[in-house]
Design an enzyme around this catalytic site. Sequence first.
Site, short mmCIF file in Angstrom:
data_model
loop_
_atom_site.label_atom_id
_atom_site.label_comp_id
_atom_site.label_asym_id
_atom_site.label_seq_id
_atom_site.Cartn_x
_atom_site.Cartn_y
_atom_site.Cartn_z
N THR A 106 0.80 -1.21 0.00
CA THR A 106 0.00 0.00 0.00
C THR A 106 0.84 1.27 0.00
OG1 THR A 106 -1.70 -1.17 1.22
CG2 THR A 106 -1.75 1.20 1.41
N THR A 182 2.69 -4.60 4.47
CA THR A 182 2.87 -4.76 5.91
C THR A 182 2.78 -6.21 6.38
OG1 THR A 182 0.53 -4.28 6.21
CG2 THR A 182 2.08 -2.44 6.51
N ASP A 183 2.06 -7.06 5.63
CA ASP A 183 1.76 -8.40 6.15
C ASP A 183 3.02 -9.19 6.53
OD1 ASP A 183 -0.85 -7.80 5.71
OD2 ASP A 183 -1.25 -9.40 4.27
N LYS A 261 3.82 -7.78 13.27
CA LYS A 261 2.53 -7.13 12.98
C LYS A 261 1.50 -7.77 13.91
CE LYS A 261 -0.78 -6.03 9.33
NZ LYS A 261 -1.12 -6.05 7.91
N1 GLU Z 1 -1.39 -7.89 1.92
C1 GLU Z 1 -0.80 -6.67 1.48
C2 GLU Z 1 0.70 -6.70 1.75
O1 GLU Z 1 1.16 -7.01 2.82
C3 GLU Z 1 -1.48 -5.55 2.14
C4 GLU Z 1 -1.06 -4.21 1.67
C5 GLU Z 1 -0.08 -3.59 2.62
O2 GLU Z 1 -0.03 -3.95 3.79
O3 GLU Z 1 0.66 -2.74 2.17
O4 GLU Z 1 1.42 -6.41 0.85
#
Ligand code: GLU
Length: 448
Positions: A106, A182-183, A261
């Site tokens: 994101t 972030t995951d 996280k």
């Molecule tokens: N599942 C996505 C990722 O970790 C979510 C978007 C984000 O966290 O940036 O890439």
Amino acid sequence: MSERLPGYRGLALKMLLEAGADIGDLIRVVKDNVVLEGVLIPRSEYSDDKHIVIKSRSGYNIGVEVTPATKVERVRTELKPLFVPPPPPEQRTGLPKVTILSTGGTIASRVDYRTGAVRPVISASDLYSIVPELSDIAVIDAEILFSIFSEDLTPKNWSAMARAVADHISRGIDGVVVTHGTDTMGYSAAALSFALQKLPVPVVFVGAQRSEDRPSSDAPMNLIGAVYAASSAPFAEVTVAMHETPSDEAIIIHRGTKVRKCHTSRRDAFKTVNSKPLARIVNNKIFILTNNYQPRDLERKIILKPEFDERAALIKFYPGMNPKIIDWYVSEGYRGIVLEGTGLGHVRRECFPAIKGAIDADVIVAMTSQCIWGRVNMNVYSNGRDLLSIGVIPLDDMLAETALVKMMWCLAQSKSIDEAKNLLITNIANEFSDRTVEHFEPPKFSMG
Ligand code: GLU
């Protein structure tokens, strides 16, 4: 899935391809004598394969369920995904040099409102114009490494990230920022903590819980904090920079091997576990929270050890777990197993023969705790003591995810199983905390 028509599959994709339609084209869909016109927009990856989504002239998105009798025609090219960043502010000279490497997620993407397309925003001038504060902090060079959701990254991506970071550092910069989904950001931060040794400058991972097009986005503030830490922090370690609280009070800098996280959606989702964060940034001032860190030193020569052996697994134990799960990993040729046991480091006795079988087959078996906070201590109960006597290696207060990454790294670095075992219990990047600084600070998540 089609790259040209993101999110479309099956019959919907076939009809769009036959019509020669691209995202942003004006298309006409005729179904049951009803004619609908609108701009074709992308769909989410998880959408079904039966709907075509168009943006009508009124601005509403309409999903049309297609059947073999539906007709799809391309009318003309109307809108193409387009983002025109505002002009960048003037760059100040004499500032520290920071490289931003983008891996996806994101944080470094932007939604085109007319077509719904998500595009990476990553050229240095894009970043300056979207977050103009950056131009007062550092001279930024930017590179896209990948555009991948972080759950789709693999240890091969960690190796590529480590190599890219080392390459940029060798060009004589003051710090690196890695933008990341972030995951699995905690896994990647741990991986680079092992892969990049004797760092001369900081490497700061950063992500965002809310995308940049939302008013509640944490992306700009996280990015400013990360660039500030990369350019000015006194430590030279792999870290993670994210919101400390749900509000915009502070950015907290976590150590790469001790961060997790802990919330699906909150801006303060990342917590340091079993240790203290390295620093807090408030209004571009850095407050150091521990004296125990590797100081920045531009003369220090980085040591790059980017290999990971993927034949390692993390197994979360649960009541009644079938021991054959362990046998399966052994038969598949895995070389290391990290158990996430209960409490102080236990699994049911039924699993003991399978664990012994694994160890006899030269698989390294190590124990962490699913409690997350605290240390394993396998000397307290007989089940723990018996596991120790079988040869299970207790990993003290190391996070299970960090332990898995370290297992992969140790297996790739070592010529023998004993060497790998020794490396596993050696403190490489503060993945073990000192017992004298026992620290318990579970996340403070209020309701709502
Ligand atoms: N599942 C996505 C990722 O970790 C979510 C978007 C984000 O966290 O940036 O890439």
